[in-house]
Scaffold this motif. Structure first.
Motif, PDB file in Angstrom:
ATOM      1  N   UNK A   1      -8.511  -5.208  -4.374  1.00 21.42           N
ATOM      2  CA  UNK A   1      -7.223  -6.662  -4.593  1.00 21.42           C
ATOM      3  C   UNK A   1      -7.183  -7.308  -3.240  1.00 21.42           C
ATOM      4  N   UNK A   2      -7.158  -8.681  -3.521  1.00 18.03           N
ATOM      5  CA  UNK A   2      -7.919  -9.467  -2.871  1.00 18.03           C
ATOM      6  C   UNK A   2      -6.596  -8.595  -1.328  1.00 18.03           C
ATOM      7  N   UNK A   3      -7.492  -8.674   0.185  1.00 19.42           N
ATOM      8  CA  UNK A   3      -7.136  -8.963   1.009  1.00 19.42           C
ATOM      9  C   UNK A   3      -7.030  -7.357   1.061  1.00 19.42           C
TER      10      UNK A   3
ATOM     11  N   UNK B   1      -7.309   7.037  -2.919  1.00 17.16           N
ATOM     12  CA  UNK B   1      -5.315   7.337  -2.914  1.00 17.16           C
ATOM     13  C   UNK B   1      -4.427   6.364  -2.993  1.00 17.16           C
ATOM     14  N   UNK B   2      -3.134   6.490  -4.000  1.00 20.34           N
ATOM     15  CA  UNK B   2      -2.635   5.779  -3.702  1.00 20.34           C
ATOM     16  C   UNK B   2      -1.902   4.538  -5.122  1.00 20.34           C
ATOM     17  N   UNK B   3      -0.256   4.656  -5.487  1.00 23.89           N
ATOM     18  CA  UNK B   3       0.020   4.776  -6.842  1.00 23.89           C
ATOM     19  C   UNK B   3      -0.468   2.759  -7.600  1.00 23.89           C
ATOM     20  N   UNK B   4      -1.033   2.944  -6.667  1.00 21.41           N
ATOM     21  CA  UNK B   4      -1.014   1.531  -7.040  1.00 21.41           C
ATOM     22  C   UNK B   4      -3.004   1.051  -7.527  1.00 21.41           C
TER      23      UNK B   4
END
Length: 837
Positions: free
Chosen positions: A717-719, A820-823
Motif C-alpha cells: 500500500x501507499x506508505x 500478518x494483518x487482515x488487509x
C-alpha cells in the motif's frame, strides 16, 4: 535465275544474315520490389534456358551484353516470383523488372551422407571473425550519406473509400504513376536526406557523428532538429559479426554467430565472383520459425572467409508485433588493415495494417559510406557528444543544385516525385488537421500558434476522495518562443476541498556543448504519501493515474525549487538544488517534537523543510538527442547508470523545522541475454543519519491501483512501509517467447512470458520510532507506518504473460513476507496496456 545474279544474291544474303546474327544485344535495367519500390540487389538476370546472364548490383542495376541471345529474359531471386520479359535482339534497350514476393514455406535443407558442406565454410567464418570484424580497428572514420523514406502502403479499396482519403484522390492518382507498371501504389509521408562524418575509436569505445547537411520533408515535421539526429547513420548501422543484433529493441541472432548451428539450417548454393572476390553463397533458415532469427543469403569470400554481402529477412512468423517484414541488405569492402567495413546498407521495415480496413506502412533506410580512414584515433574528448548537428546543417536544404553535389548517388525520378507529393499533401487542409490530432495524442499538448501549447491533457480532469472532481489545465512555450528559455504552468481547482492548486516553472539552457541548465519551479498541490513523482520521472500516465481514487494519506504542500545541472565530462552530470517545502496533512498525523520527554512534548503535524541537494550521475555510454532547449535520453548501451545523492536539511533556514543528512545511491542497468531475453535491474540504497518524522524517511513506493508498473511494489500500500536505512532491488525480465514459442498450441498466439522480482531490506532506527505518536485515542485514527526488520526482507515475486492480443499484459504477483494483518494483499492480478513490437 541468271547464273551471274545468283552468286551475287547468295553473297548479299550471307552478308545481311551474318550482320543480323552478329549484331550485339545490349540490355540494361533495374530490378525493384513491387511492394516497396526499393531496388533488389543480387538478382539473377539471364536469358531463359542459357547460362548467359549477370547479377544486379546493390542498387538493383544490371547490364548484359551478348551476340547470341534468345528473345526471353528471366529475373529470379530467392523469396520472389520469377519474372520473364521478351526482348528485341540486336539493339540496345532498357528492361526493368518489378518482382512480387512469393509466400512459401521455409526451404527444406536435405543433407546427404557426410557433413553438410556449408558447415566447414561457417567454421572458417567464425575462426576468421577477429581478422574481419571492424571492431578490431583502433579507429575508423568515413563520409556517410543517409536517406530515409516513410510511406503508407497496402491501401485497400475500403481504405480508399474513407472520407479523408477521398479528399486526396488527386494525390492518389499520382501515386499510381509512381508505383510503376507492376508496382503497388504507395503514399509517401516523409523523406529525409543527411550527409555526415562518422568517427569511431576503441579503448574507450566511443562514436561521434557530425551531421553536416540535412534535408527533411514530411507531414507534421516542423523544426526537425531532433528528427535530423534520429535519422543519422548512427541509428542505421548493423554488424553481423556480433552474435546478437539489436533491431527494433529486440535481440536477433546473427547467421554467423559463434553458436550458429543451434539456430540455423544452411545450404551451400553456389560459388561465384562478386566484384573482384570469389565467394561462396550460403542460404540460411531459422530452425524455429518463431525465433528471432533471419532467413536469407550471404556471400562469403574464399580468401579470408569474410562477409562480402548479405541479404536477410525477418518474416511475419517471427514473434514480433505489427511487423510484416524486416529486410536488411549490406555490402562490405576490406580496409587497408584487413577488417571489412560496410559501404552500403539498405533496411526496410514493413509495418502491417492493424485492421482489414486500414493501411500499412513502409520505412526505408539507405546509407552509403566512402572515404575510409582507419587506425587514426583522435583524443577522447573529440568523441564526447555522440551526435552533433552542425549549425549550418539545414542552410541549403532546399537547394537542389547543392544536394546534387552532396549525394553519393543521384535521386531516382520516383524519389524526386516523392518530394513533390509530400509538398502537395502538406497543403491539404484535412491532412493538416489530422496531423495536429496525432501530435496531441502523442505529445499531450495542443498548439496555439507556434509559440504556446496547451496541456497536458492527462492532467486536465481527475477525481479522488479529498478533492472530488479536479480540473487542472496548463500551458508551455515552444522552441519558437525561445531557443534558450522554456516557461510553463498549470492552475487547478478541487470542487470538494474548494482549494486552488498551481504549478509554474522556468528553465534556461546555458550551454548545449556541455549540457548546462538552470530552472526554478514553484507549486502548491495535493500529494499522496508514498508516491514519489520524481522517482517515476516522465511517466505521464502513472503521474496522472495517481490523482484518481482513494487517498489514504493525502497531504497539501507548497514547494519552491531551484536546480542547476552541468555535464562536467561525457556521461558525468552534476546537479545542485535548493528546495523549500511545507507539509500539511489531510489525514491524522502527529510526531513528538521532543521525543526525550514524551509526556510533556508538544505534538506537531505540520512542518517545513529546507534542503540542499548534491547529486552526481554517471552514465558512461548514454545516448542523447539534443534540441535547442531540451535533451532526450535514449538510454545506455552496455554500461549501468550510477547516481549518488546527498541531501542536507538545514534547520531554521526559511523557517525549516529539522536538521538532517541523507545519502542515497542507485544503480540501473538493462541486460541483454540473447536467447534468454532482456531484463532491467534497478537497485537503491539510502541511509538517513538523524531521527525524523516518518513522512521524511524512505517511503517505499507502493501501488493501490490495478495497473502494473515495474517502478513500484505492487502489493504494498501507499506508505505501508517506511525505513531510514534500506536497500531495494527490482528486476523485470522479458523472455521474448523463449518458453511459449516451444508450445505448439500457444506459439501462434505469440504470447511472451515475463517475470518480476522485488525486494526491500531495511529498518527504522529506534530514535525515529520514538517520534511516532502512539494512538491511545481510537477516535484520533493516527496512521502509523509499518516497519521492516533487518532479519526479514519484504519480497514480491511475479510472473505473467505479455503480448495478449498484441496490447495487453497480465501479471500475477505473490507477496511472500509480512503477511500478518487482515488487509494485507497476499496475491494480486494486475494488468496494463503496452505497445511493444
Amino acid at each position: 535465275m541468271n547464273t551471274l545474279i545468283r552468286p551475287i544474291f547468295i553473297f548479299f544474303f550471307c552478308v545481311v544474315a551474318s550482320t543480323a546474327f552478329g549484331q550485339e544485344t545490349i540490355i540494361k535495367g533495374k530490378v525493384t520490389d513491387a511492394n516497396s519500390g526499393d531496388p533488389i540487389p543480387f538478382v539473377n538476370v539471364l536469358f531463359k534456358g542459357t547460362n548467359i546472364g549477370t547479377t544486379t548490383d546493390f542498387d538493383g542495376n544490371y547490364l548484359l551484353k551478348t551476340n547470341s541471345p534468345n528473345d526471353t529474359l528471366l529475373a529470379s531471386y530467392i523469396g520472389y516470383k520469377p519474372r520473364t520479359k521478351v526482348i528485341t535482339k540486336g539493339i540496345s534497350q532498357t528492361v526493368n523488372f518489378q518482382l512480387e514476393e512469393e509466400v512459401t514455406n521455409l526451404q527444406e535443407v536435405v543433407v546427404l551422407a557426410g557433413e553438410n558442406p556449408a558447415f566447414e565454410v561457417l567454421r572458417k567464418v567464425v575462426r576468421n571473425k577477429k581478422n574481419n570484424d571492424k571492431r578490431r580497428l583502433t579507429a575508423y572514420e568515413y563520409d556517410t550519406y543517409t536517406k530515409i523514406e516513410v510511406d503508407v502502403d497496402n491501401m485497400s479499396e475500403k481504405f480508399r473509400e474513407r472520407r479523408l482519403i477521398q479528399k486526396i484522390t488527386q494525390v492518389l492518382d499520382s501515386v499510381e504513376r509512381i508505383a510503376g507498371e507492376d508496382g503497388k501504389p504507395i503514399l509517401p509521408i516523409f523523406i529525409t536526406e543527411s550527409v555526415s562524418k562518422l568517427y569511431y575509436r576503441d579503448n574507450p569505445n566511443s562514436k561521434f557523428e557530425k551531421i553536416l547537411h540535412s534535408k527533411i520533408n514530411g507531414l507534421g515535421v516542423e523544426d526537425g532538429t531532433t528528427v535530423t539526429q534520429l535519422v543519422g547513420s548512427s541509428f542505421q548501422e548493423y554488424n553481423f559479426y556480433q552474435n546478437w543484433l539489436n533491431i527494433v529493441e529486440k535481440e536477433f541472432v546473427s547467421p554467423i554467430a559463434d553458436g550458429w548451428r543451434l539456430y540455423y539450417d544452411y545450404d551451400l548454393v553456389d560459388s561465384l565472383f562478386v566484384g573482384e572476390h570469389y565467394c561462396y553463397r550460403l542460404d540460411f533458415f531459422p530452425r524455429s520459425p518463431q525465433d528471432l532469427a533471419f532467413t536469407g543469403s550471404m556471400w562469403i569470400t574464399r580468401d579470408g572467409y569474410a562477409l562480402k554481402q548479405i541479404d536477410v529477412n525477418i518474416g511475419k512468423g517471427a514473434n514480433l508485433n505489427f511487423i510484416e517484414k524486416i529486410r536488411i541488405q549490406q555490402e562490405l569492402e576490406p580496409t587497408a588493415d584487413g577488417a571489412w567495413l560496410p559501404v552500403k546498407n539498405r533496411v526496410l521495415i514493413d509495418v502491417s495494417e492493424l485492421t482489414s480496413n486500414s493501411a500499412g506502412m513502409l520505412a526505408k533506410f539507405y546509407t552509403s559510406n566512402k572515404n575510409f580512414v582507419v587506425n587514426k584515433p583522435y583524443d577522447v574528448a573529440f568523441y564526447e557528444r555522440p551526435i552533433q548537428l552542425d549549425e549550418r546543417a539545414r542552410l541549403n536544404q532546399n537547394d537542389e543544385t547543392v544536394w546534387d553535389t552532396l549525394r553519393h548517388e543521384p535521386l531516382s525520378e520516383t524519389e524526386r516525385n516523392v518530394y513533390k507529393m509530400i509538398d502537395t499533401l502538406r497543403n491539404i487542409p484535412v491532412i493538416r488537421t489530422y496531423t495536429d490530432i496525432i501530435k496531441i495524442a502523442v505529445d499531450g499538448y495542443f498548439g496555439i500558434g507556434k509559440k504556446i501549447e496547451i496541456g497536458p491533457y492527462p492532467d486536465l480532469i481527475s477525481y479522488n476522495n479529498i478533492e472530488g472532481v479536479r480540473v487542472m489545465p496548463g500551458f508551455r512555450t515552444t522552441y519558437a518562443f525561445s531557443k534558450k528559455w522554456t516557461f510553463g504552468g498549470q492552475v487547478g481547482y478541487g470542487f470538494i476541498d474548494e482549494k486552488y492548486k498551481y504549478s509554474v516553472y522556468a528553465k534556461q539552457v546555458l550551454s548545449t556543448r556541455r549540457w548546462t541548465t538552470w530552472s526554478i519551479r514553484s507549486r502548491s498541490d495535493l500529494g499522496r504519501l508514498g508516491f514519489d513523482d520524481e522517482a517515476v520521472g516522465g511517466n505521464a500516465l502513472l503521474l496522472a493515474s495517481q490523482r484518481w481514487g482513494f487517498f489514504r494519506r493525502g497531504f497539501y504542500f507548497d514547494e519552491t525549487r531551484v536546480d542547476f545541472q552541468r555535464e562536467l565530462f561525457k556521461g558525468f552530470n552534476q546537479r545542485i538544488a535548493v528546495r523549500y517545502a511545507s507539509f500539511d496533512p489531510a489525514f491524522n498525523f502527529g510526531y513528538y517534537e521532543n521525543p526525550e520527554d514524551i509526556v510533556n512534548s508538544p505534538i506537531g503535524s505540520m512542518y517545513t523543510t529546507s534542503e540542499v541537494i548534491l547529486e552526481s550521475r554517471y552514465a558512461r555510454d548514454e545516448v542523447f538527442l539534443q534540441d535547442d532547449n531540451q535533451r532526450l535520453s535514449l538510454g545506455t548501451i552496455r554500461w549501468p547508470v550510477l547516481t549518488l545523492r546527498y541531501t542536507r536539511g538545514i534547520k531554521n533556514f526559511a523557517g525549516s523545522d529539522f536538521d538532517y543528512n541523507k545519502l542515497r545511491f542507485s544503480f540501473e542497468k538493462g541486460t541483454r541475454l540473447g536467447i534468454l531475453g532482456t531484463g532491467k535491474l534497478r537497485a537503491t540504497a539510502e541511509y538517513v543519519f538523524e531521527p525524523l518524522p516518518y513522512t521524511l524517511l524512505g517511503l517505499h513506493l507502493g501501488n493501490q491501483t490495478p495497473i502494473f508498473t515495474p517502478l513500484t511494489f505492487n502489493l504494498m500500500d501507499y506508505g505501508e512501509f517506511v525505513s531510514d536505512r534500506y536497500v531495494t532491488a527490482q528486476y523485470n525480465h522479458h523472455f521474448e517467447g523463449l518458453l511459449l514459442n516451444r508450445m505448439p498450441l500457444l506459439r501462434k498466439l505469440k504470447w511472451r512470458f515475463v517475470g518480476t522480482a522485488n525486494m526491500v531490506y531495511g529498518s527504522m532506527s529506534q530514535e525515529s520510532q520514538n517520534l511516532i505518536v502512539q494512538n491511545t485515542d481510537p477516535s484520533n485514527e493516527i496512521l502509523p507506518p509499518g516497519q521492516l526488520s533487518l532479519r526479514k526482507p519484504y519480497v514480491e515475486l511475479g510472473y505473467g504473460i505479455e503480448n495478449i492480443f498484441k496490447f495487453f499484459r497480465i501479471d500475477f504477483i505473490h507477496r511472500l513476507s509480512y503477511l500478518d494483518g487482515p488487509e494485507v494483499r497476499k496475491f494480486g492480478v494486475f494488468g496494463t496496456v503496452q505497445l511493444t513490437l
